[in-house]
Design a protein around this motif. Structure first.
Motif, PDB file in Angstrom:
ATOM      1  N   ASP A  12     -15.317  17.179  -7.664  1.00 51.44           N
ATOM      2  CA  ASP A  12     -14.479  16.288  -6.858  1.00 51.44           C
ATOM      3  C   ASP A  12     -15.279  15.369  -5.940  1.00 51.44           C
ATOM      4  OD1 ASP A  12     -12.310  17.541  -8.023  1.00 51.44           O
ATOM      5  OD2 ASP A  12     -12.213  19.061  -6.452  1.00 51.44           O
ATOM      6  N   GLU A  13     -16.457  14.972  -6.377  1.00 50.93           N
ATOM      7  CA  GLU A  13     -17.302  14.095  -5.562  1.00 50.93           C
ATOM      8  C   GLU A  13     -16.797  12.653  -5.587  1.00 50.93           C
ATOM      9  OE1 GLU A  13     -18.389  16.017  -8.040  1.00 50.93           O
ATOM     10  OE2 GLU A  13     -19.856  17.443  -7.248  1.00 50.93           O
ATOM     11  N   GLY A  14     -15.856  12.372  -6.499  1.00 48.12           N
ATOM     12  CA  GLY A  14     -15.367  11.000  -6.648  1.00 48.12           C
ATOM     13  C   GLY A  14     -15.944  10.350  -7.902  1.00 48.12           C
ATOM     14  N   LYS A  15     -16.306  11.179  -8.878  1.00 43.67           N
ATOM     15  CA  LYS A  15     -16.942  10.677 -10.104  1.00 43.67           C
ATOM     16  C   LYS A  15     -16.059   9.652 -10.827  1.00 43.67           C
ATOM     17  CE  LYS A  15     -17.058  14.968 -11.496  1.00 43.67           C
ATOM     18  NZ  LYS A  15     -16.696  15.685 -10.267  1.00 43.67           N
ATOM     19  N   GLY A  16     -14.742   9.971 -10.906  1.00 46.21           N
ATOM     20  CA  GLY A  16     -13.820   9.093 -11.633  1.00 46.21           C
ATOM     21  C   GLY A  16     -13.864   7.679 -11.101  1.00 46.21           C
ATOM     22  N   GLY A  39     -10.192  16.706 -12.743  1.00 47.77           N
ATOM     23  CA  GLY A  39      -9.162  15.771 -12.278  1.00 47.77           C
ATOM     24  C   GLY A  39      -9.899  14.602 -11.660  1.00 47.77           C
ATOM     25  N   HIS A  40      -9.974  13.493 -12.386  1.00 43.87           N
ATOM     26  CA  HIS A  40     -10.741  12.330 -11.928  1.00 43.87           C
ATOM     27  C   HIS A  40      -9.773  11.233 -11.486  1.00 43.87           C
ATOM     28  CE1 HIS A  40     -14.443  13.712 -14.463  1.00 43.87           C
ATOM     29  NE2 HIS A  40     -14.075  14.583 -13.556  1.00 43.87           N
ATOM     30  N   THR A  41      -9.811  10.906 -10.196  1.00 47.01           N
ATOM     31  CA  THR A  41      -8.838   9.973  -9.623  1.00 47.01           C
ATOM     32  C   THR A  41      -9.350   8.539  -9.646  1.00 47.01           C
ATOM     33  OG1 THR A  41      -8.306  11.778  -8.124  1.00 47.01           O
ATOM     34  CG2 THR A  41      -7.324   9.622  -7.624  1.00 47.01           C
ATOM     35  N   TYR A  43      -8.030   4.273  -9.043  1.00 46.28           N
ATOM     36  CA  TYR A  43      -6.991   3.353  -8.569  1.00 46.28           C
ATOM     37  C   TYR A  43      -7.023   2.111  -9.450  1.00 46.28           C
ATOM     38  CZ  TYR A  43      -5.575   6.063  -4.566  1.00 46.28           C
ATOM     39  OH  TYR A  43      -5.043   7.050  -3.774  1.00 46.28           O
ATOM     40  N   ARG A 302      -8.796  22.000  -0.514  1.00 43.66           N
ATOM     41  CA  ARG A 302     -10.219  22.196  -0.777  1.00 43.66           C
ATOM     42  C   ARG A 302     -10.888  22.735   0.481  1.00 43.66           C
ATOM     43  NH1 ARG A 302     -10.625  16.233  -3.307  1.00 43.66           N
ATOM     44  NH2 ARG A 302      -9.875  16.676  -5.405  1.00 43.66           N
ATOM     45  N   LYS A 328     -17.004   8.789  -0.047  1.00 38.00           N
ATOM     46  CA  LYS A 328     -16.182   9.245   1.075  1.00 38.00           C
ATOM     47  C   LYS A 328     -16.903   9.139   2.421  1.00 38.00           C
ATOM     48  CE  LYS A 328     -12.661  11.778  -0.156  1.00 38.00           C
ATOM     49  NZ  LYS A 328     -11.667  12.692  -0.756  1.00 38.00           N
ATOM     50  N   ASP A 330     -16.471   6.928   4.528  1.00 41.44           N
ATOM     51  CA  ASP A 330     -15.470   6.509   5.519  1.00 41.44           C
ATOM     52  C   ASP A 330     -14.757   7.694   6.175  1.00 41.44           C
ATOM     53  OD1 ASP A 330     -14.540   6.579   2.686  1.00 41.44           O
ATOM     54  OD2 ASP A 330     -12.571   6.556   3.637  1.00 41.44           O
ATOM     55  N   SER A 409     -19.694   4.553  -1.160  1.00 40.78           N
ATOM     56  CA  SER A 409     -18.268   4.320  -1.380  1.00 40.78           C
ATOM     57  C   SER A 409     -17.556   4.492  -0.039  1.00 40.78           C
ATOM     58  CB  SER A 409     -17.762   5.312  -2.427  1.00 40.78           C
ATOM     59  OG  SER A 409     -16.373   5.219  -2.545  1.00 40.78           O
ATOM     60  N   GLY A 411     -14.064   4.050   0.553  1.00 39.28           N
ATOM     61  CA  GLY A 411     -12.609   4.115   0.407  1.00 39.28           C
ATOM     62  C   GLY A 411     -12.276   4.408  -1.040  1.00 39.28           C
ATOM     63  N   PRO A 412     -11.044   4.830  -1.325  1.00 41.24           N
ATOM     64  CA  PRO A 412     -10.701   5.219  -2.703  1.00 41.24           C
ATOM     65  C   PRO A 412     -10.509   4.056  -3.674  1.00 41.24           C
ATOM     66  CG  PRO A 412      -8.817   5.523  -1.234  1.00 41.24           C
ATOM     67  CD  PRO A 412      -9.954   5.103  -0.373  1.00 41.24           C
TER      68      PRO A 412
END
Ligand code: GDP
Ligand code: IMO
Ligand code: MG
Length: 420
Positions: A12-16, A39-41, A43, A302, A328, A330, A409, A411-412
């Motif tokens: 969940d490091e933000g790979k997606g 689960g890769h988030t 936008y 988490r 993340k 921010d 990074s 922001g999402p």
């Protein structure tokens, strides 16, 4: 030429988001391990979408997406996800390919996962219960069914044979949930999968490399969840590190160039197992709240803590990381003071190595403290505009790890990323 992008922590490091950002630079995005536990988030035009099986390059028209042989594939999840991306106007039949050697997750694998976790009681792994462990066990145990088998007229017979084997194990666990509904869904999804592009993954990807195409191998989970080098037994069942790219896609090691390691500016973990820098206090709660740290697959809260440079250094070593992406950042905007763990106190000694069994002896994290920047960085576009305190924090990390942070990074959203 192949680059790799993977997580350096516990997932969940933000790979997606980062794969989606890098995707236009590549011709192929290929998942090499893991399954729907991921689960890769992403936008897309401001709308949030979570991908579990489909590679994160799917929203780029000119990018080919490959589900590699190292993945374990849940047909039902794939079908649902296929419909989800179709709602965004993406035709998965055009740019999604599946390697025929990819192992299938069967309904009984999910049941076995559940039965096994229940039997562990307090020692449970905290699995996502998606059938990952049992599916990989059937791969190494030489029992599993593969995507290529779908095209065989004996598929159902093979399925029934394996199901009987599984039933005996389920009986020994005393597990007697009715899985008929799962099976119905499964066979419907299998029918759908037969209409997709099933290819010989290793020739597919190597032919592209020979043609001069650029491949980005997308990791799932994180290095500390690797079956060999993670916090065993609290790990997943695949090789999440860069070495997994070779076996998970059929790519030779000398083809790999950059290894892009993704780390949060702090640290999280979902599920059980050791986490030396975990915070059980208000600060941990604050990180969870600001970072919206709830699982993208299971919705579980988490566990949160400070960045662990000892574990990150270990992850950089086993992966051969050439550049870092810090996500993340921010989330730390409002913090007055930040901490970074630079050594572990184990049995009265200061250590900078990750021990064989993190949970055997208590670990006291030793921290270096940093002044927070206390400024909203979410709209910043250029690194020159980053607060001085943040530059100090990042250059300390660069120096400790000996690997440069090349992107931050903030922001999402897709465009919230700064070249360092
Ligand atoms: P993955 O599994 O590594 O792809 O990560 P997840 O999608 O499970 O979790 C990362 C979460 O952080 C998602 O909700 C993302 O939308 C979000 N995210 C990613 N990068 C950033 C960032 O730089 N800042 C903030 N605030 N959120 C981010
Ligand atoms: P992404 O790709 C975070 C964790 C589970 C559990 C352990 C074993 O989104 O980063 P499994 O279902 O594999 O049997 O679970 O691994 N885990 C993850 N944690 N992100 C993930 O994927 C994960 N995939 C598995 O919580 O502790
Ligand atoms: Mg995730």
């Amino acid at each position: 030429m192949v680059d790799v992008l993977l997580g350096l922590q516990w997932g969940d490091e933000g790979k997606g988001k980062i794969v989606d950002f890098f995707a236009p630079r590549y011709d192929i995005i290929a998942r090499f391990q893991g399954g729907p536990n991921a689960g890769h988030t992403l936008y897309v035009n401001g709308a949030k979408i979570v991908l579990h099986q489909i590679p994160s390059g799917i929203f780029h028209e000119h990018t080919t997406n490959l589900i590699g042989n190292g993945v374990v594939l849940d047909a039902v999840t794939l079908k649902k996800e296929y419909d989800k991306v179709a709602a965004f106007g993406v035709d998965g039949r055009k740019n999604l390919y599946i390697a025929e050697r990819t192992h299938l997750i069967l309904p009984t694998h999910r049941a076995l996962d559940k039965a096994s976790e229940l039997s562990k009681g307090n020692e449970k792994i905290g699995s996502t219960l998606k059938g990952i462990g049992p599916a990989y066990m059937d791969k190494t145990g030489r029992n599993g069914l593969r995507v290529g088998d779908l095209l065989d007229k004996n598929f159902t017979t093979q399925y029934i044979k394996l199901r009987l084997k599984h039933q005996r194990i389920l009986d020994s666990f005393g597990f007697n949930e009715d899985i008929t509904e799962w099976e119905e869904e499964f066979f419907e999804a299998i029918e759908f999968m037969r209409t997709l592009k099933i290819v010989n993954g290793e020739y597919f990807v190597n032919d592209k490399i020979r043609e001069g195409k650029k491949v980005l191998a997308e990791g799932a989970q994180g290095s500390m969840l690797d079956v060999d080098f993670g916090t065993f037994p609290f790990v997943t069942s695949s090789s999440t590190i860069s070495a997994g790219v070779c076996t998970g896609l059929g790519i030779a090691p000398q083809k790999i160039k950059d290894v892009i390691g993704v780390t949060k500016a702090y640290c999280t973990r979902v599920g059980s197992g050791p986490f030396p820098t975990e915070l059980h206090d208000e600060t941990g709660e604050r990180l969870r709240k600001i970072g919206n740290e709830f699982g993208a697959t299971t919705g579980r809260p988490r566990r949160c803590g400070w960045i662990d440079l000892v574990a990150l250094n270990f992850a950089c070593m086993v992966n051969g990381v050439t550049q870092l992406v810090m996500t993340k950042a921010d989330v730390l905007d409002a913090f007055e003071e930040l901490s970074a763990c630079t050594s572990y106190g184990i049995a009265g000694k200061q250590e900078k190595v990750v021990p064989y069994q993190m949970s055997k002896l208590p670990i006291t994290p030793h921290y270096v403290q940093y002044k927070g920047w206390q400024k909203d960085i979410t709209a910043i576009k250029e690194s020159a505009d980053l607060p001085e305190e943040m530059k100090t924090y990042i250059s300390f990390i660069n120096e400790y790890l000996g690997v440069p942070v090349t992107y931050i990074s903030n922001g999402p959203e897709r465009d919230q990323i700064i070249k360092a």
